[in-house]
Motif scaffolding. Structure first.
Motif, PDB file in Angstrom:
ATOM      1  N   GLY A 395      50.806  41.493  45.124  1.00 34.30           N
ATOM      2  CA  GLY A 395      50.091  42.595  44.478  1.00 34.30           C
ATOM      3  C   GLY A 395      48.594  42.364  44.473  1.00 34.30           C
ATOM      4  O   GLY A 395      47.801  43.286  44.721  1.00 34.30           O
ATOM      5  N   LEU A 396      48.186  41.128  44.190  1.00 40.37           N
ATOM      6  CA  LEU A 396      46.759  40.804  44.224  1.00 40.37           C
ATOM      7  C   LEU A 396      46.198  40.990  45.633  1.00 40.37           C
ATOM      8  O   LEU A 396      45.079  41.468  45.812  1.00 40.37           O
ATOM      9  CB  LEU A 396      46.533  39.362  43.747  1.00 40.37           C
ATOM     10  CG  LEU A 396      46.725  39.123  42.247  1.00 40.37           C
ATOM     11  CD1 LEU A 396      46.698  37.619  41.935  1.00 40.37           C
ATOM     12  CD2 LEU A 396      45.626  39.822  41.441  1.00 40.37           C
ATOM     13  N   LYS A 397      46.981  40.587  46.628  1.00 42.17           N
ATOM     14  CA  LYS A 397      46.544  40.777  48.020  1.00 42.17           C
ATOM     15  C   LYS A 397      46.353  42.269  48.314  1.00 42.17           C
ATOM     16  O   LYS A 397      45.369  42.663  48.962  1.00 42.17           O
ATOM     17  CB  LYS A 397      47.595  40.196  48.964  1.00 42.17           C
ATOM     18  CG  LYS A 397      47.332  40.462  50.446  1.00 42.17           C
ATOM     19  CD  LYS A 397      46.100  39.726  50.938  1.00 42.17           C
ATOM     20  CE  LYS A 397      45.992  39.743  52.466  1.00 42.17           C
ATOM     21  NZ  LYS A 397      45.965  41.074  53.034  1.00 42.17           N
ATOM     22  N   ALA A 398      47.275  43.103  47.825  1.00 41.74           N
ATOM     23  CA  ALA A 398      47.155  44.549  48.042  1.00 41.74           C
ATOM     24  C   ALA A 398      45.915  45.114  47.368  1.00 41.74           C
ATOM     25  O   ALA A 398      45.352  46.117  47.809  1.00 41.74           O
ATOM     26  CB  ALA A 398      48.410  45.253  47.514  1.00 41.74           C
ATOM     27  N   CYS A 399      45.472  44.439  46.283  1.00 40.20           N
ATOM     28  CA  CYS A 399      44.271  44.875  45.559  1.00 40.20           C
ATOM     29  C   CYS A 399      43.012  44.212  46.104  1.00 40.20           C
ATOM     30  O   CYS A 399      41.975  44.164  45.431  1.00 40.20           O
ATOM     31  CB  CYS A 399      44.423  44.586  44.064  1.00 40.20           C
ATOM     32  SG  CYS A 399      45.724  45.546  43.279  1.00 40.20           S
ATOM     33  N   ASP A 400      43.105  43.636  47.300  1.00 37.48           N
ATOM     34  CA  ASP A 400      41.957  43.084  48.025  1.00 37.48           C
ATOM     35  C   ASP A 400      41.519  41.704  47.532  1.00 37.48           C
ATOM     36  O   ASP A 400      40.380  41.305  47.758  1.00 37.48           O
ATOM     37  CB  ASP A 400      40.766  44.043  47.994  1.00 37.48           C
ATOM     38  CG  ASP A 400      40.016  44.034  49.317  1.00 37.48           C
ATOM     39  OD1 ASP A 400      40.588  43.566  50.322  1.00 37.48           O
ATOM     40  OD2 ASP A 400      38.848  44.458  49.342  1.00 37.48           O
ATOM     41  N   TYR A 401      42.404  40.986  46.849  1.00 38.46           N
ATOM     42  CA  TYR A 401      42.137  39.578  46.539  1.00 38.46           C
ATOM     43  C   TYR A 401      42.909  38.763  47.587  1.00 38.46           C
ATOM     44  O   TYR A 401      44.132  38.614  47.478  1.00 38.46           O
ATOM     45  CB  TYR A 401      42.601  39.219  45.126  1.00 38.46           C
ATOM     46  CG  TYR A 401      41.872  39.992  44.046  1.00 38.46           C
ATOM     47  CD1 TYR A 401      40.590  39.629  43.650  1.00 38.46           C
ATOM     48  CD2 TYR A 401      42.460  41.109  43.442  1.00 38.46           C
ATOM     49  CE1 TYR A 401      39.910  40.357  42.669  1.00 38.46           C
ATOM     50  CE2 TYR A 401      41.794  41.841  42.472  1.00 38.46           C
ATOM     51  CZ  TYR A 401      40.515  41.451  42.083  1.00 38.46           C
ATOM     52  OH  TYR A 401      39.842  42.165  41.116  1.00 38.46           O
ATOM     53  N   ALA A 402      42.191  38.265  48.566  1.00 35.72           N
ATOM     54  CA  ALA A 402      42.826  37.625  49.721  1.00 35.72           C
ATOM     55  C   ALA A 402      43.645  36.404  49.305  1.00 35.72           C
ATOM     56  O   ALA A 402      43.359  35.756  48.287  1.00 35.72           O
ATOM     57  CB  ALA A 402      41.762  37.206  50.733  1.00 35.72           C
ATOM     58  N   TYR A 403      44.680  36.105  50.084  1.00 32.87           N
ATOM     59  CA  TYR A 403      45.432  34.872  49.845  1.00 32.87           C
ATOM     60  C   TYR A 403      44.496  33.674  49.975  1.00 32.87           C
ATOM     61  O   TYR A 403      43.576  33.672  50.799  1.00 32.87           O
ATOM     62  CB  TYR A 403      46.555  34.723  50.865  1.00 32.87           C
ATOM     63  CG  TYR A 403      47.679  35.721  50.735  1.00 32.87           C
ATOM     64  CD1 TYR A 403      48.279  35.968  49.512  1.00 32.87           C
ATOM     65  CD2 TYR A 403      48.152  36.403  51.853  1.00 32.87           C
ATOM     66  CE1 TYR A 403      49.321  36.883  49.394  1.00 32.87           C
ATOM     67  CE2 TYR A 403      49.187  37.314  51.747  1.00 32.87           C
ATOM     68  CZ  TYR A 403      49.767  37.557  50.514  1.00 32.87           C
ATOM     69  OH  TYR A 403      50.773  38.466  50.394  1.00 32.87           O
ATOM     70  N   CYS A 404      44.733  32.641  49.172  1.00 30.99           N
ATOM     71  CA  CYS A 404      43.936  31.409  49.258  1.00 30.99           C
ATOM     72  C   CYS A 404      44.182  30.748  50.622  1.00 30.99           C
ATOM     73  O   CYS A 404      45.343  30.513  50.978  1.00 30.99           O
ATOM     74  CB  CYS A 404      44.327  30.454  48.131  1.00 30.99           C
ATOM     75  SG  CYS A 404      43.592  28.816  48.303  1.00 30.99           S
ATOM     76  N   PRO A 405      43.133  30.446  51.397  1.00 35.21           N
ATOM     77  CA  PRO A 405      43.325  29.807  52.699  1.00 35.21           C
ATOM     78  C   PRO A 405      44.048  28.463  52.586  1.00 35.21           C
ATOM     79  O   PRO A 405      44.755  28.056  53.499  1.00 35.21           O
ATOM     80  CB  PRO A 405      41.899  29.618  53.220  1.00 35.21           C
ATOM     81  CG  PRO A 405      41.062  30.567  52.433  1.00 35.21           C
ATOM     82  CD  PRO A 405      41.719  30.703  51.107  1.00 35.21           C
TER      83      PRO A 405
END
Length: 622
Positions: A395-405
């Motif tokens: 959900g955070l990814k969908a809200c433009d908070y990228a996955y932690c590399p």
């Protein structure tokens, strides 16, 4: 004014510190300057001569050498030299050589001294390079807005213009509505003697009375919000704004010790559009699924741009963006719990990295983890928490908070563990600090509680901070790790730019600007067992307990404010241009003023890194 004087005037007006002079003073300067041409490889000044003018390089470059022949520095267009010689007694102690054909403006010493006497800020520019000049620059930046926007510096007393309106709990709804109408207020406190027991707002009257068809002869106890959130009168307006946003409320009682002295609303705190953070969080609380959240979260870029254009500090902006990210995370967790059912054992969702420190920007990625009660059984409960973590991280990814590399997220089983495992892991990092442990420590020592069982979080925090403050070897390794990222400043105070790749010829203001200060603050905080994780709070707390000198703490705070401010302005500029914001700044996009003081900020960080290196004898670990 003829065309040559106009050209000189335009140059001076963009060149610090002449750009701070009043227009009428600046207008009179060009006609009082002389112009000198110096050929390449010719001497400009020699040791032993008497200097009678300040030297301003219009074009070309010079090198300054000590008497023993060692190179001191290299200067080019817009740089000034000779000021220290004039202030010291006019006898030149260095040799200056032109390394390019130069055109130099010369300001007679008498005019220079007269300007120093008239304008303190002009004089301060020629003080010791670094902290004082940087502080002056920050004051100028903040005063550049007609209505300073920094609510962090405004106390609550300013907004308490009237006494609160109150009724006892047994008053009727009809009485409450009448007094609110007569007094023209949108809320009413419910007081039992001098004790606040509840609050009734106009929204309660609409939703809990009119819409519900409730009898207005009932007592207001039936419709009040019991035990309302309050704030101390000594807190700032920004604290009030964030408290309302975090709790999704629009009326905040203010207390002086145990006495309620007023109520504030977002309208009271209104400074242009900053209050939109309250409404954005309110919208987040009303979303029903990830799709709704995704649509609402697109306004975070707009929030940054609005706050920056209205003069908010970088600290205020990153704090507000973190409140939004925390609200989205909480909403996702509540949606996940509604979908999966209540958690089988207590847990705490924790944010790490920039979110944990309250220092997010619009391009921050997500760092998070799950702390679960020790009653957790992997075979019985593992699937639940795996599904919960996946729902939130996706959900955070969908809200433009990228996955932690680096995969430092709760979706990774490694970072989804019971209390005893987390405690053992932290203690292992502290007692056996290897390279990987130090890298992870820099992420997970910046944890903040977001949702769930807060007691779990604080127990872990207390245990870890106590253990780390006792281990000098670990602290020395953390200090060594803090020196691994250097400010991008070369020997001659020139910027060291990224070479090659997508960000060729840029400065990385996060990795080489902000992070070195974050790392320094973390070491000082862990050393003294300071619980704060926000970098500004850590530096202030380190000063309070004597881990940092007052001047050292203030210098780093100023450097952080200037570097982060430059970074936020860059991101706001990219948003206005319709580009995806990042941390990579071309020096050409900065003004002379910004370049000069960015160098001062980097220089301060270098100095403080040297101090840390000596204090912890870091060379033994490098």
């Amino acid at each position: 004014m003829d065309i040559e004087l106009i050209e000189i005037h335009d140059f001076l007006s963009s060149c610090p510190p002449f750009d701070i002079l009043p227009a009428e003073v600046l207008e009179g300067l060009p006609g009082q300057l002389t112009i000198r041409y110096v050929r390449r490889e010719s001497p400009v000044m020699e040791a032993g001569q008497v200097l009678d003018a300040l030297q301003i390089i219009r074009t070309g470059a010079v090198e300054i050498y000590l008497k023993d022949g060692n190179l001191l520095t290299r200067l080019n267009e817009g740089d000034i030299f000779g000021a220290q010689t004039l202030l010291r007694g006019r006898t030149i102690v260095t040799n200056v050589q032109a390394i390019e054909d130069c055109l130099i403006y010369q300001m007679p010493a008498e005019i220079f001294f007269d300007l120093c006497q008239q304008f303190e800020e002009f004089k301060a520019f020629f003080g010791p390079v670094g902290a004082d000049r940087l502080r002056s620059a920050l004051q100028r930046t903040e005063s550049g807005f007609s209505q300073p926007f920094d609510l962090m510096g405004v106390g609550m007393e300013v907004f308490l213009s009237r006494k609160p309106v109150a009724l006892p709990p047994d008053a009727t709804i009809q009485e409450a509505a009448k007094i609110m109408c007569d007094q023209r207020v949108s809320s009413l406190l419910v007081m039992k003697g001098h004790r606040l027991v509840g609050i009734v707002t106009d929204r309660d009257l609409r939703e809990r009375v009119i819409a519900a068809g409730r009898d207005t002869s009932q007592s207001i106890k039936k419709i009040m919000t019991a035990k309302p959130v309050t704030l101390g009168v000594r807190r700032t307006a920004f604290d009030a704004l964030m408290t309302m946003a975090q709790n999704n409320i629009h009326h905040l009682p203010i207390r002086n010790r145990d006495k309620v002295v007023g109520v504030v609303t977002p309208r009271d705190l209104n400074r242009n559009q900053c209050t939109s953070v309250v409404y954005l969080v309110h919208q987040i609380s009303r979303t029903k699924d990830v799709g709704d959240l995704q649509e609402t979260s697109t306004r975070t870029s707009e929030l940054l741009e609005q706050m920056e254009s209205n003069g908010a500090t970088a600290d205020s902006i990153t704090h507000a963006l973190t409140v939004v990210a925390d609200s989205i995370t909480r909403r996702l967790l509540k949606q996940a719990e509604a979908k999966l059912g209540p958690p089988p054992v207590p847990y705490a969702w924790m944010s790490a990295g920039s979110q944990g420190r309250n220092e997010m920007t619009v391009q921050s990625d997500q760092d998070n983890c799950l702390l679960i009660d020790d009653r957790y059984k992997k075979g019985k409960h593992g699937a639940y928490f795996s599904a919960l973590a996946n729902y939130v991280c996706d959900g955070l990814k969908a809200c433009d908070y990228a996955y932690c590399p680096g995969d430092a997220m709760a979706v990774n089983q490694v970072w989804r563990q019971p209390f005893s495992t987390w405690r053992k892991r932290f203690f292992s990092w502290i007692r056996e600090p290897d390279r990987n442990a130090l890298m992870l420590a820099s992420i997970f020592f910046d944890l903040s509680f977001v949702h769930g069982d807060e007691a779990l979080f604080w127990q872990l925090r207390y245990d870890v901070i106590e253990e780390s403050s006792k281990n000098r070897i670990f602290l020395a390794h953390m200090a060594s790790n803090a020196l691994s990222r250097q400010p991008p400043l070369g020997f001659f105070r020139n910027f060291v730019l990224i070479r090659g790749g997508e960000h060729d010829d840029t400065l990385d203001l996060k990795k080489n600007g902000v992070i070195p200060i974050v790392d320094l603050a973390r070491v000082y905080a862990l050393d003294r067992g300071i619980q704060a994780v926000n970098t500004r709070s850590r530096l202030e707390a380190a000063r309070e307990v004597g881990a940092l000198s007052a001047s050292g703490s203030q210098d780093l705070l100023d450097a952080l404010a200037l570097i982060n401010g430059t970074r936020i302005r860059h991101q706001a500029r990219m948003i206005r241009e319709g580009k995806k914001p990042d941390n990579f700044v071309h020096p050409e996009e900065l003004s002379n003023f910004e370049r000069q003081h960015l160098k001062d900020a980097f220089s301060i960080v270098q100095t403080m890194q040297s101090s840390l290196e000596q204090r912890y004898q870091v060379s033994r670990f490098m």
